[in-house]
Design an enzyme around this catalytic site. Structure first.
Site, PDB file in Angstrom:
ATOM      1  N   ASN A 190     -10.173 -57.350  28.803  1.00 26.30           N
ATOM      2  CA  ASN A 190      -8.793 -57.331  28.293  1.00 26.30           C
ATOM      3  C   ASN A 190      -8.474 -55.896  27.882  1.00 26.30           C
ATOM      4  OD1 ASN A 190      -6.386 -57.649  26.959  1.00 26.30           O
ATOM      5  ND2 ASN A 190      -7.244 -58.768  25.209  1.00 26.30           N
ATOM      6  N   TRP A 191      -7.715 -55.222  28.732  1.00 24.94           N
ATOM      7  CA  TRP A 191      -7.435 -53.794  28.468  1.00 24.94           C
ATOM      8  C   TRP A 191      -6.388 -53.610  27.374  1.00 24.94           C
ATOM      9  CZ3 TRP A 191      -6.836 -51.349  34.067  1.00 24.94           C
ATOM     10  CH2 TRP A 191      -8.030 -51.548  34.781  1.00 24.94           C
ATOM     11  N   LYS A 192      -5.715 -54.669  27.009  1.00 27.04           N
ATOM     12  CA  LYS A 192      -4.638 -54.593  26.008  1.00 27.04           C
ATOM     13  C   LYS A 192      -3.614 -53.529  26.422  1.00 27.04           C
ATOM     14  CE  LYS A 192      -7.933 -56.167  22.624  1.00 27.04           C
ATOM     15  NZ  LYS A 192      -8.222 -56.428  21.249  1.00 27.04           N
TER      16      LYS A 192
ATOM     17  N   HIS B 266      -3.846 -65.165  23.035  1.00 27.65           N
ATOM     18  CA  HIS B 266      -4.721 -64.187  22.363  1.00 27.65           C
ATOM     19  C   HIS B 266      -4.289 -64.061  20.898  1.00 27.65           C
ATOM     20  CE1 HIS B 266      -6.550 -60.374  21.254  1.00 27.65           C
ATOM     21  NE2 HIS B 266      -7.403 -60.592  22.245  1.00 27.65           N
TER      22      HIS B 266
ATOM     23  N   GLU C 260      -3.821 -61.624  19.071  1.00 22.69           N
ATOM     24  CA  GLU C 260      -2.792 -60.602  18.827  1.00 22.69           C
ATOM     25  C   GLU C 260      -1.408 -61.136  19.199  1.00 22.69           C
ATOM     26  OE1 GLU C 260      -4.757 -57.453  20.978  1.00 22.69           O
ATOM     27  OE2 GLU C 260      -6.335 -57.511  19.461  1.00 22.69           O
TER      28      GLU C 260
ATOM     29  N   GLU D  47     -12.620 -66.650  20.142  1.00 15.80           N
ATOM     30  CA  GLU D  47     -12.593 -65.299  19.589  1.00 15.80           C
ATOM     31  C   GLU D  47     -12.317 -65.351  18.093  1.00 15.80           C
ATOM     32  OE1 GLU D  47     -11.648 -62.295  22.866  1.00 15.80           O
ATOM     33  OE2 GLU D  47      -9.729 -62.980  22.126  1.00 15.80           O
TER      34      GLU D  47
ATOM     35  N   GLY E 238     -12.197 -56.340  17.711  1.00 20.10           N
ATOM     36  CA  GLY E 238     -11.916 -54.915  17.506  1.00 20.10           C
ATOM     37  C   GLY E 238     -12.434 -54.372  16.184  1.00 20.10           C
TER      38      GLY E 238
ATOM     39  N   SER F 209     -15.931 -58.016  19.711  1.00 15.10           N
ATOM     40  CA  SER F 209     -16.896 -56.910  19.637  1.00 15.10           C
ATOM     41  C   SER F 209     -18.151 -57.161  20.466  1.00 15.10           C
ATOM     42  CB  SER F 209     -17.250 -56.603  18.173  1.00 15.10           C
ATOM     43  OG  SER F 209     -16.079 -56.245  17.460  1.00 15.10           O
TER      44      SER F 209
ATOM     45  N   GLY G  34     -12.788 -56.649  24.908  1.00 19.25           N
ATOM     46  CA  GLY G  34     -11.705 -55.702  24.661  1.00 19.25           C
ATOM     47  C   GLY G  34     -12.218 -54.278  24.803  1.00 19.25           C
ATOM     48  N   GLY G  35     -12.612 -53.682  23.676  1.00 18.84           N
ATOM     49  CA  GLY G  35     -12.994 -52.263  23.652  1.00 18.84           C
ATOM     50  C   GLY G  35     -13.978 -51.862  24.739  1.00 18.84           C
TER      51      GLY G  35
HETATM   52  C1  PEP Z   1     -10.266 -59.126  22.616  1.00 20.14           C
HETATM   53  O1  PEP Z   1      -9.263 -58.547  22.239  1.00 20.14           O
HETATM   54  O2  PEP Z   1     -10.137 -60.114  23.340  1.00 20.14           O
HETATM   55  C2  PEP Z   1     -11.563 -58.622  22.176  1.00 20.14           C
HETATM   56  C3  PEP Z   1     -12.586 -59.425  22.217  1.00 20.14           C
HETATM   57  O3  PEP Z   1     -11.613 -57.321  21.714  1.00 20.14           O
HETATM   58  P1  PEP Z   1     -12.941 -56.515  21.278  1.00 20.14           P
HETATM   59  O4  PEP Z   1     -13.990 -56.743  22.343  1.00 20.14           O
HETATM   60  O5  PEP Z   1     -12.506 -55.075  21.219  1.00 20.14           O
HETATM   61  O6  PEP Z   1     -13.370 -57.055  19.964  1.00 20.14           O
END
Ligand code: PEP
Length: 256
Positions: A11-13, A97, A99, A169, A175, A215, A236-237
């Site tokens: 997920n590049w956001k 998600h 967010e 999640e 994040g 994470s 994500g990251g």
């Molecule tokens: C996400 O936003 O779906 C996510 C899991 O982010 P991160 O890996 O950065 O925690």
């Protein structure tokens, strides 16, 4: 060993220009484009979908969007429909998600409409759920997850349920660098599997992939991915750089 194929989605956001996205996809395809033991999906922002899709064409890497509207067309400024995503060869879409839920006010009811619209258009939802820190600390985790699953998947048929990928999640782990322990994650994943059994029956529930997100990194992935009900990761990251994303795909492929 599980018969479910592992699944790693990035997920590049709101990151990467189309050109940056193509460069990243090229590196991913060069490293794991022929991977067939793991389903690999990249989810660029809307502006980068089409070019990323062209860059991954011919490989096994698939294209996902991060959101969509539930209506087919009309006066919904700033939105795109499931059919629009299909027209540029997206196969998956992240829905609900945290967010989107917290920053953009998406309720379980809205997420449910999106899930149904995606399925109707042969798009596979990556359906996100998870509790906040306050909910975990007050002992409400399983109740929160249950409500999100029951409301979010309301009206989904048994036949289409296998198309859904669930992403658990915990909001406090997204994040933040804080990762759920393997025990915390497996407990919730097993609980979600049980909810799916109640909703769709055992045969369907055993086929649905349940991803962990929050994470996930190459260092913590092997232990998480080895859990019985953890079938992959929503990343994500660590999906923003080819090296870490490829290492996560490789870690998933190594679980037998
Ligand atoms: C996400 O936003 O779906 C996510 C899991 O982010 P991160 O890996 O950065 O925690």
């Amino acid at each position: 060993m599980s018969s479910r194929k592992k699944f790693i989605a990035g997920n590049w956001k709101m990151n990467k220009t189309p050109a940056d996205g193509v460069a990243l996809v090229n590196d991913i395809v060069a490293a794991v484009g022929k991977q067939s033991d793991v389903d690999v999906v990249v989810c660029p922002p809307f502006t980068g979908l089409e070019s990323a899709g062209k860059a991954l064409d011919g490989s096994n890497v698939k294209l996902g969007a991060q959101n969509m509207h539930f209506e087919a067309s009309g006066a919904f400024t700033g939105e795109v429909s499931a059919a629009m995503l299909r027209s540029i060869f997206a196969t998956h879409v992240i829905l609900g998600h945290s967010e989107r839920r917290t920053l953009f006010g998406e309720t379980d009811e809205v997420v449910n409409k999106k899930v149904l619209a995606a399925l109707k258009n042969q798009l596979r939802p990556i359906f996100c759920i998870g509790e906040t820190l306050a909910e975990r600390e007050s002992g409400a985790t399983l109740k929160v997850v249950q409500t999100q699953v029951e409301r979010g998947l309301d009206g989904v048929s048994k036949e289409l349920a296998t198309q859904i990928v669930v992403a658990y999640e915990p909001v406090w782990a997204i994040g933040t660098g804080k990762v759920a322990t393997t025990e915390q994650a497996q407990e919730v994943h097993a609980f979600i599997r049980g909810l799916l059994v109640k909703l769709f029956g055992d045969a369907v529930a055993q086929k649905v992939r349940i991803l962990y997100g929050g994470s996930m990194k190459p260092a913590n992935a092997p232990e998480l991915l080895a859990q019985k009900d953890i079938d992959g990761g929503l990343i994500g990251g660590a999906s923003l750089e080819a090296r870490s994303f490829v290492e996560l795909v490789t870690a998933a492929a190594a679980i037998k």
